[in-house]
Design a protein around this motif. Sequence first.
Motif, PDB file in Angstrom:
ATOM      1  N   ILE A 148      -7.738 -48.209 -22.424  1.00  0.00           N
ATOM      2  CA  ILE A 148      -8.020 -47.642 -21.104  1.00  0.00           C
ATOM      3  C   ILE A 148      -8.126 -46.123 -21.228  1.00  0.00           C
TER       4      ILE A 148
ATOM      5  N   LYS B 271      -4.062 -47.999 -25.609  1.00  0.00           N
ATOM      6  CA  LYS B 271      -3.805 -49.422 -25.373  1.00  0.00           C
ATOM      7  C   LYS B 271      -2.308 -49.659 -25.547  1.00  0.00           C
TER       8      LYS B 271
ATOM      9  N   GLU C 118     -13.097 -50.547 -24.671  1.00  0.00           N
ATOM     10  CA  GLU C 118     -12.690 -51.126 -23.365  1.00  0.00           C
ATOM     11  C   GLU C 118     -12.539 -52.638 -23.481  1.00  0.00           C
TER      12      GLU C 118
END
Length: 166
Positions: free
Chosen positions: A140, A163, A135
């Motif tokens: 995500i 990502k 993260e």
Amino acid sequence: MIYRILTVEDYPSYNALRGMALDVVPEAFGSTNQEEIPHRKNRFESNVTHQESFIMGAFDDEALVGMVGFLKLEKIKIQHKGIIWGMFVKPHIQGRGIGSKLMKNTLEKAAQINHLQQINLDVNAENQAAIRLYEKMGFIAFGREKNALFVNNKMYDTILMSKIIK
Ligand SMILES: CC(C)(COP(=O)(O)OP(=O)(O)OC[C@H]1O[C@@H](n2cnc3c(N)ncnc32)[C@H](O)[C@@H]1OP(=O)(O)O)[C@@H](O)C(=O)NCCC(=O)NCCS
């Protein structure tokens, strides 16, 4: 700590660290030593000699102590994607920023690859350290696979993360 891409000559170090990773934290990886060992050298060589796939290593003096793999997908319809695999830092030196630096270097190198638009990975849903690291690096979560891994008589979910690069 030196960070660099592994070459064919690094196989003995890679073999030892990868073997340790699969033994020490089997729930963090989809592979087993038992299944992987017969093919490990060939796969390693094809990975490190491929133009757009690589393994980033962290070296303490000459010793390989951490690594993460990047695999560029090749088929025409999915060649804009890459995969992160095999992230591991030796247990006694975890929590000192080595994993973050490995991932940062990997993302920088991957960003130079033509046509690469996104990088995906999956991670054991119970692996808070890795999830937080990803993260922090801009990945995500976009899904959760129920019972994705069955390790030592226990089922684990995995979190799918992505990502966007460009
Ligand atoms: C995941 C792993 C590679 C992280 O490497 P590392 O060198 O320990 O990572 P860092 O020291 O750079 O820590 C990066 C971030 O991870 C998180 N983190 C690391 N250790 C943590 C812990 N024990 N608990 C919670 N979060 C942790 C933190 O968010 C940390 O960022 P911060 O220092 O800004 O708080 C390492 O723990 C590891 O090898 N684990 C076993 C194998 C594994 O799980 N691989 C991932 C497969 S998907």
